[in-house]
Motif scaffolding. Structure first.
Motif, PDB file in Angstrom:
ATOM      1  N   GLU A 145       0.864  -1.269  -0.100  1.00 26.02           N
ATOM      2  CA  GLU A 145      -0.188  -0.005   0.006  1.00 26.02           C
ATOM      3  C   GLU A 145       0.765   1.247  -0.125  1.00 26.02           C
ATOM      4  OE1 GLU A 145      -3.475   2.101   2.949  1.00 26.02           O
ATOM      5  OE2 GLU A 145      -3.090  -0.174   3.233  1.00 26.02           O
ATOM      6  N   LEU A 146       2.091   1.025   0.605  1.00 30.12           N
ATOM      7  CA  LEU A 146       2.887   2.393   0.446  1.00 30.12           C
ATOM      8  C   LEU A 146       3.890   2.460  -0.547  1.00 30.12           C
ATOM      9  CD1 LEU A 146       3.511   2.198   4.610  1.00 30.12           C
ATOM     10  CD2 LEU A 146       2.063   3.868   3.427  1.00 30.12           C
ATOM     11  N   GLY A 147       3.940   1.377  -1.380  1.00 36.32           N
ATOM     12  CA  GLY A 147       4.690   1.539  -2.556  1.00 36.32           C
ATOM     13  C   GLY A 147       5.412   0.597  -3.074  1.00 36.32           C
ATOM     14  N   ALA A 148       5.717  -0.696  -2.053  1.00 41.85           N
ATOM     15  CA  ALA A 148       6.719  -1.803  -2.605  1.00 41.85           C
ATOM     16  C   ALA A 148       5.923  -2.537  -3.508  1.00 41.85           C
ATOM     17  CB  ALA A 148       6.628  -2.470  -0.956  1.00 41.85           C
ATOM     18  N   THR A 149       6.983  -3.335  -3.932  1.00 40.74           N
ATOM     19  CA  THR A 149       6.592  -4.272  -5.082  1.00 40.74           C
ATOM     20  C   THR A 149       6.714  -5.656  -4.642  1.00 40.74           C
ATOM     21  OG1 THR A 149       7.039  -2.695  -6.819  1.00 40.74           O
ATOM     22  CG2 THR A 149       6.926  -4.970  -7.525  1.00 40.74           C
TER      23      THR A 149
ATOM     24  N   VAL B   1       9.618 -12.188  -1.665  1.00 39.78           N
ATOM     25  CA  VAL B   1      10.300 -11.069  -1.929  1.00 39.78           C
ATOM     26  C   VAL B   1       9.688  -9.887  -2.391  1.00 39.78           C
ATOM     27  CG1 VAL B   1      12.446 -10.567  -3.284  1.00 39.78           C
ATOM     28  CG2 VAL B   1      12.138 -13.247  -2.390  1.00 39.78           C
ATOM     29  N   LEU B   2      10.119  -8.464  -1.734  1.00 42.27           N
ATOM     30  CA  LEU B   2       9.682  -7.482  -2.032  1.00 42.27           C
ATOM     31  C   LEU B   2      10.788  -6.522  -2.134  1.00 42.27           C
ATOM     32  CD1 LEU B   2       7.865  -8.496   0.756  1.00 42.27           C
ATOM     33  CD2 LEU B   2       6.387  -6.472   0.013  1.00 42.27           C
ATOM     34  N   THR B   3      10.452  -5.361  -3.028  1.00 41.97           N
ATOM     35  CA  THR B   3      11.432  -4.537  -3.429  1.00 41.97           C
ATOM     36  C   THR B   3      10.768  -2.982  -3.259  1.00 41.97           C
ATOM     37  OG1 THR B   3      11.175  -4.516  -5.662  1.00 41.97           O
ATOM     38  CG2 THR B   3      13.184  -5.612  -5.133  1.00 41.97           C
ATOM     39  N   GLY B   4      11.511  -1.783  -3.164  1.00 40.22           N
ATOM     40  CA  GLY B   4      10.729  -0.567  -3.048  1.00 40.22           C
ATOM     41  C   GLY B   4      10.235  -0.391  -1.463  1.00 40.22           C
TER      42      GLY B   4
END
Length: 416
Positions: free
Chosen positions: A282-286, A305-308
Motif C-alpha cells: 500500500e505504501l509503494g513496495a513491489t 520477496v519485495l523491493t521498493g
C-alpha cells in the motif's frame, strides 16, 4: 540437584543427552504436529541441541564453581563459590521448543538449581514429552502449562530467583518488570529484525541461496531470521533475480529435506505477516513473488520477496517472523551499515563481503551476533548479549554458567 556434588550432577545430565538422542524423531514429529516445522528440520535442530548439551557438559566440568582466588601476599584466603539460585523459571518459545530447552537447561541444572519449565501454549506437546523422558530426581524439572496467565505469576513468584525468558518484546518487558519489582535479575532474549548486508564483491548466486535460507527456513519463524536485506547497487539486479529464483525452491507444505515451508504457527501469526506485506504494498513496495494468502486449510504463507521498501514500513521496523525477504538497494557499504543500525532491535546481523576492511567494519553493526559470509555459524566459545529491544543478559559459553548461580566469596582470615 544442590544436594549432589558436581560429578554426580554431570553424570545425571549426561544421561539426558543419551535419552533425548534416542527420541529425536519422536520429538521432531511432535514439533511438526504442534507448530508445523518440517520433521527433517526439527530433527536437525534437536540434534544440534544435543551436541550443544554435550559441549556444555564438558564446559561444566571445568567451570570454576569453587575457585581459590587468593593472591600471593594476601592475608588469609579467599574462595569464590558459585552457589545455586535455587529455583529458576524457564519460559521458552514455540518455534524451537526442544532446542530452546536444551540450550538453556544444562547450565541451570549443573549449577544445582531446580527449574520450573513453562513452554508456550502453542507448543506444549514436545515439552511435555521431553520432561517425561528425563531421568532426574523428583522436583528437579517441573512442568507448568498455560499462556501468559501462567507465565506472569511464574516470573513474579517470590521463590523464583531467576526468570529466564525467550519470546516477544511485550512479554519480555512484563517478565523483566516482575523480576525488577522483587529486585531480582532476569535473562531475556526477545525479538529481532536482523539485517543482511550484501556487498558488491560477493558470489551473487551463492549469496542469494544463503540469504534465501536465512529468510525462509522454518517459514521465517526464527528470532535471527534475515528480515532486512541491504544489497549494493552494483549487484542488486542480479542478486534480486537470484533471490526470487531461490525463493521458488521453498514450496509450501514440503517436507522432503526440511527446506520446504511448513505452515506458520497459527492464524494470528499469518495475519500479522500478511498485514506487514499488505501495508508495504500500500505504501509503494513491489511484491516479486509470494505475498498472497493461499487457499485451503492450515496457515501456510509463501516465500515472499519485495523491493521498493522504505524504513518507515512496519516490515522494516517490527519483527515480521514469517517467510518474507524485503530488499533495499544501497549505494555504499557505509549506507548499508547506517541502515542496518536504524532499528530498536539488536540480536543478529549477517554481512556478505570479501573486503577485509568491510569485514572489520561489520562489528560496527549494533547486534549481539554478527556473522560474516555465513548465517548461524557456530563457535563453542561465543558469548553475546542483545542490544535494545532484543533483550538483557549475556549468554553462551561461560556466560550461560555465570547466569545460573550466585557468586559468594568466603574469606578466611589468617591466624597465628
Amino acid at each position: 540437584m544442590a544436594a549432589l556434588d558436581l560429578t554426580e550432577r554431570l553424570a545425571l545430565l549426561a544421561r539426558v543427552a543419551d535419552t533425548v538422542e534416542e527420541h529425536v524423531t519422536e520429538l521432531a514429529r511432535l514439533e511438526n504436529l504442534e507448530m508445523g516445522k518440517p520433521v527433517p528440520l526439527a530433527e536437525q535442530f534437536i540434534a544440534g541441541g544435543i551436541a550443544g548439551w554435550r559441549q556444555g557438559l564438558e564446559r561444566a566440568g571445568t567451570y570454576p564453581f569453587a575457585a581459590d582466588v587468593t593472591v600471593p601476599g594476601e592475608s588469609g584466603r579467599t574462595v569464590v563459590e558459585q552457589r545455586p539460585l535455587r529455583v529458576v523459571g524457564l519460559i521458552i518459545p514455540w518455534n524451537f521448543t526442544i532446542t530452546s530447552i536444551l540450550g538453556s537447561l544444562l547450565p541451570l541444572l549443573a549449577a544445582g538449581n531446580t527449574v520450573v519449565l513453562k513452554p508456550s501454549e502453542k507448543s506444549p506437546l514436545s515439552a511435555a514429552r521431553f520432561v517425561e523422558l528425563l531421568d532426574l530426581p523428583p522436583g528437579v524439572v517441573n512442568l507448568v502449562h498455560g499462556d501468559a496467565r501462567a507465565g506472569r505469576p511464574l516470573a513474579a513468584h517470590e521463590d523464583v530467583a531467576l526468570p529466564h525468558f525467550t519470546g516477544s518484546v511485550e512479554a519480555g518487558r512484563s517478565v523483566g518488570a516482575a523480576a525488577a519489582q522483587r529486585l531480582q535479575r532476569s535473562v531475556l532474549e526477545l525479538g529481532g529484525n536482523a539485517p543482511v548486508i550484501v556487498d558488491a564483491d560477493v558470489d551473487v548466486a551463492a549469496t542469494a541461496q544463503a540469504v534465501a535460507f536465512s529468510s525462509f527456513v522454518n517459514s521465517g519463524q526464527i528470532c535471527t531470521s534475515s528480515e532486512r536485506i541491504y544489497v549494493h547497487r552494483a549487484v542488486a539486479q542480479e542478486f534480486i533475480a537470484a533471490l526470487v529464483d531461490a525463493a521458488g525452491a521453498y514450496a509450501l507444505n514440503a517436507d522432503r529435506d526440511g527446506t520446504g515451508l511448513g505452515p506458520l504457527v497459527d492464524e494470528t501469526q499469518r495475519s500479522l505477516v500478511h498485514a506487514h506485506v499488505a501495508e508495504a504494498v500500500e505504501l509503494g513496495a513491489t511484491v516479486l513473488c509470494g505475498g498472497v494468502v493461499p487457499d485451503g486449510p492450515g496457515f501456510g504463507y509463501p516465500a515472499t520477496v519485495l523491493t521498493g521498501v522504505t524504513a518507515d514500513m512496519r516490515l522494516m521496523r517490527e519483527e515480521t517472523f514469517g517467510p518474507v525477504a524485503p530488499v533495499v538497494v544501497v549505494d555504499s557499504f557505509d549506507e548499508a551499515i547506517e541502515l542496518a543500525n536504524d532499528t530498536g532491535f539488536g540480536l543478529a546481523a549477517t554481512v556478505y563481503t570479501h573486503d577485509p576492511v568491510h569485514q572489520q567494519r561489520a562489528g560496527d553493526i549494533r547486534a549481539a551476533l554478527v556473522w560474516i559470509n555465513a548465517w548461524q555459524q557456530g563457535g563453542v566459545n561465543a558469548t553475546y548479549e542483545p542490544w535494545g529491544l532484543s533483550g538483557v543478559g549475556a549468554t553462551g559459553a561461560d556466560a550461560s554458567f555465570d547466569a545460573a548461580p550466585r557468586p559468594v566469596s568466603v574469606l578466611l582470615a589468617a591466624t597465628d
